[in-house]
Design a protein around this motif. Structure first.
Motif, PDB file in Angstrom:
ATOM      1  N   GLY A 106     -47.477  93.314  13.275  1.00 49.39           N
ATOM      2  CA  GLY A 106     -46.897  94.225  14.647  1.00 49.39           C
ATOM      3  C   GLY A 106     -45.321  94.104  14.993  1.00 49.39           C
ATOM      4  O   GLY A 106     -44.880  94.164  16.031  1.00 49.39           O
ATOM      5  N   GLY A 107     -44.657  94.137  13.549  1.00 48.80           N
ATOM      6  CA  GLY A 107     -42.984  94.427  13.749  1.00 48.80           C
ATOM      7  C   GLY A 107     -42.431  93.169  13.351  1.00 48.80           C
ATOM      8  O   GLY A 107     -41.233  93.382  13.080  1.00 48.80           O
ATOM      9  N   GLY A 108     -42.647  92.186  12.956  1.00 44.50           N
ATOM     10  CA  GLY A 108     -41.958  91.199  12.389  1.00 44.50           C
ATOM     11  C   GLY A 108     -42.473  90.534  10.985  1.00 44.50           C
ATOM     12  O   GLY A 108     -43.827  90.586  11.020  1.00 44.50           O
ATOM     13  N   VAL A 109     -41.676  89.549  10.355  1.00 43.95           N
ATOM     14  CA  VAL A 109     -42.259  89.171   9.233  1.00 43.95           C
ATOM     15  C   VAL A 109     -42.499  87.498   9.531  1.00 43.95           C
ATOM     16  O   VAL A 109     -41.855  86.968  10.150  1.00 43.95           O
ATOM     17  N   ALA A 110     -43.911  87.352   9.588  1.00 42.55           N
ATOM     18  CA  ALA A 110     -44.259  85.683   9.927  1.00 42.55           C
ATOM     19  C   ALA A 110     -43.698  84.701   9.147  1.00 42.55           C
ATOM     20  O   ALA A 110     -43.460  84.807   8.019  1.00 42.55           O
ATOM     21  N   ALA A 111     -43.117  83.878   9.779  1.00 42.19           N
ATOM     22  CA  ALA A 111     -42.693  82.498   9.258  1.00 42.19           C
ATOM     23  C   ALA A 111     -43.964  81.772   8.251  1.00 42.19           C
ATOM     24  O   ALA A 111     -45.068  81.961   8.595  1.00 42.19           O
ATOM     25  N   GLY A 112     -43.527  81.521   7.023  1.00 39.72           N
ATOM     26  CA  GLY A 112     -44.626  81.081   6.176  1.00 39.72           C
ATOM     27  C   GLY A 112     -45.424  82.156   5.563  1.00 39.72           C
ATOM     28  O   GLY A 112     -46.145  81.756   4.544  1.00 39.72           O
ATOM     29  N   SER A 113     -45.232  83.440   5.505  1.00 36.82           N
ATOM     30  CA  SER A 113     -45.776  84.306   5.076  1.00 36.82           C
ATOM     31  C   SER A 113     -45.386  84.722   3.421  1.00 36.82           C
ATOM     32  O   SER A 113     -44.200  83.930   3.231  1.00 36.82           O
ATOM     33  N   MET A 114     -45.827  85.181   2.627  1.00 40.62           N
ATOM     34  CA  MET A 114     -45.588  85.253   1.217  1.00 40.62           C
ATOM     35  C   MET A 114     -44.057  85.881   1.314  1.00 40.62           C
ATOM     36  O   MET A 114     -43.327  85.427   0.415  1.00 40.62           O
ATOM     37  N   VAL A 115     -43.657  86.965   2.040  1.00 42.40           N
ATOM     38  CA  VAL A 115     -42.458  87.709   1.988  1.00 42.40           C
ATOM     39  C   VAL A 115     -41.211  86.624   2.465  1.00 42.40           C
ATOM     40  O   VAL A 115     -40.256  86.477   1.737  1.00 42.40           O
ATOM     41  N   ALA A 116     -41.515  85.675   3.604  1.00 44.42           N
ATOM     42  CA  ALA A 116     -40.989  84.712   3.935  1.00 44.42           C
ATOM     43  C   ALA A 116     -40.531  83.601   2.867  1.00 44.42           C
ATOM     44  O   ALA A 116     -39.396  83.156   2.560  1.00 44.42           O
ATOM     45  N   VAL A 117     -41.704  83.244   2.376  1.00 47.46           N
ATOM     46  CA  VAL A 117     -41.507  82.270   1.158  1.00 47.46           C
ATOM     47  C   VAL A 117     -40.629  82.462  -0.011  1.00 47.46           C
ATOM     48  O   VAL A 117     -39.697  82.072  -0.611  1.00 47.46           O
ATOM     49  N   LEU A 118     -40.977  83.958  -0.554  1.00 45.31           N
ATOM     50  CA  LEU A 118     -40.233  84.498  -1.502  1.00 45.31           C
ATOM     51  C   LEU A 118     -38.827  84.638  -1.288  1.00 45.31           C
ATOM     52  O   LEU A 118     -37.964  84.462  -1.837  1.00 45.31           O
ATOM     53  N   GLN A 119     -38.378  85.030  -0.108  1.00 40.45           N
ATOM     54  CA  GLN A 119     -36.984  85.204   0.424  1.00 40.45           C
ATOM     55  C   GLN A 119     -36.374  83.914   0.361  1.00 40.45           C
ATOM     56  O   GLN A 119     -35.048  83.753  -0.120  1.00 40.45           O
ATOM     57  N   SER A 120     -36.820  82.974   0.905  1.00 38.29           N
ATOM     58  CA  SER A 120     -36.446  81.480   0.764  1.00 38.29           C
ATOM     59  C   SER A 120     -36.067  81.008  -0.592  1.00 38.29           C
ATOM     60  O   SER A 120     -34.958  80.299  -1.132  1.00 38.29           O
ATOM     61  N   ALA A 121     -37.151  81.407  -1.170  1.00 34.94           N
ATOM     62  CA  ALA A 121     -36.687  80.743  -2.690  1.00 34.94           C
ATOM     63  C   ALA A 121     -35.926  81.766  -3.508  1.00 34.94           C
ATOM     64  O   ALA A 121     -34.984  81.081  -4.349  1.00 34.94           O
ATOM     65  N   GLY A 122     -35.821  82.994  -3.133  1.00 32.67           N
ATOM     66  CA  GLY A 122     -34.624  83.900  -3.870  1.00 32.67           C
ATOM     67  C   GLY A 122     -33.404  83.417  -3.218  1.00 32.67           C
ATOM     68  O   GLY A 122     -32.294  83.268  -3.953  1.00 32.67           O
ATOM     69  N   ALA A 123     -33.151  83.019  -1.995  1.00 33.37           N
ATOM     70  CA  ALA A 123     -32.018  82.513  -1.405  1.00 33.37           C
ATOM     71  C   ALA A 123     -31.530  81.111  -1.857  1.00 33.37           C
ATOM     72  O   ALA A 123     -30.320  80.894  -2.209  1.00 33.37           O
ATOM     73  N   ALA A 124     -32.387  80.200  -1.965  1.00 35.78           N
ATOM     74  CA  ALA A 124     -32.257  78.927  -2.265  1.00 35.78           C
ATOM     75  C   ALA A 124     -32.820  78.047  -3.378  1.00 35.78           C
ATOM     76  O   ALA A 124     -32.710  77.176  -3.497  1.00 35.78           O
ATOM     77  N   GLY A 125     -33.680  78.898  -4.017  1.00 31.49           N
ATOM     78  CA  GLY A 125     -34.579  78.291  -5.044  1.00 31.49           C
ATOM     79  C   GLY A 125     -35.794  77.719  -4.510  1.00 31.49           C
ATOM     80  O   GLY A 125     -35.776  77.489  -2.954  1.00 31.49           O
ATOM     81  N   LEU A 126     -36.593  76.980  -5.229  1.00 30.89           N
ATOM     82  CA  LEU A 126     -37.889  76.560  -4.611  1.00 30.89           C
ATOM     83  C   LEU A 126     -37.582  75.027  -4.383  1.00 30.89           C
ATOM     84  O   LEU A 126     -37.040  74.476  -4.840  1.00 30.89           O
ATOM     85  N   SER A 127     -38.001  74.610  -3.296  1.00 26.93           N
ATOM     86  CA  SER A 127     -37.958  73.310  -2.892  1.00 26.93           C
ATOM     87  C   SER A 127     -38.890  72.520  -3.444  1.00 26.93           C
ATOM     88  O   SER A 127     -39.650  72.900  -4.384  1.00 26.93           O
ATOM     89  N   ALA A 128     -38.496  71.083  -3.160  1.00 32.47           N
ATOM     90  CA  ALA A 128     -39.662  70.244  -3.935  1.00 32.47           C
ATOM     91  C   ALA A 128     -41.094  70.316  -3.326  1.00 32.47           C
ATOM     92  O   ALA A 128     -41.901  70.412  -4.299  1.00 32.47           O
TER      93      ALA A 128
END
Length: 147
Positions: A106-128
């Motif tokens: 409905g217009g936004g990317v949900a927190a915790g979605s695959m896109v959000a997780v991959l963007q976080s990993a791309g920005a900061a690497g994978l967390s523990a």
């Protein structure tokens, strides 16, 4: 599965992820290929002889070599797909994924979605925690294959 089993599996998964590049490299599985004269080369030779001359896709040798090649490449793969430290790159695979996710929610990317997780990993690497989840997932897949 009990709580202790889950905790031990998570701990084992995290330890595996942390140690995998070192262990794989030590036995001869590297990002550049299998090292001549190594344990990996002997495994490859035995696998090729057993299958009539080639290493079968999905075999233990193939899986270990793929892991050795992918682990160091993960940050580059994410960046090439458009998941970068700054933002999602316009026109990239990541941008298309983001558009589809936004349309679906409905217009936004949900927190915790695959896109959000991959963007976080791309920005900061994978967390523990992410490494632990990946390790546990890998352990479960390995166990399922072994059955």
């Amino acid at each position: 599965m009990g709580l202790i089993t889950l905790i031990l599996a998570g701990t084992g998964g995290a330890a595996f992820i942390a140690a995998a590049p070192f262990v794989l490299g030590a036995v001869g599985f590297t990002a550049g290929g299998i090292v001549a004269g190594s344990v990996a080369a002997k495994m490859m030779g035995a696998a090729a002889a057993a299958s009539g001359g080639g290493v079968a896709a999905g075999s233990m040798v193939a899986v270990l070599q793929s892991a050795a090649a992918f682990i160091p490449a993960a940050p580059f793969v994410l960046g090439a797909a458009g998941f970068t430290a700054g933002e999602i790159v316009a026109g990239s695979v990541a941008a298309k994924m983001m558009g589809a996710a936004a349309a679906a929610s409905g217009g936004g990317v949900a927190a915790g979605s695959m896109v959000a997780v991959l963007q976080s990993a791309g920005a900061a690497g994978l967390s523990a925690a992410a490494n632990t989840i990946v390790g546990v997932g890998g352990a479960l897949v390995g166990a399922a294959i072994a059955l």
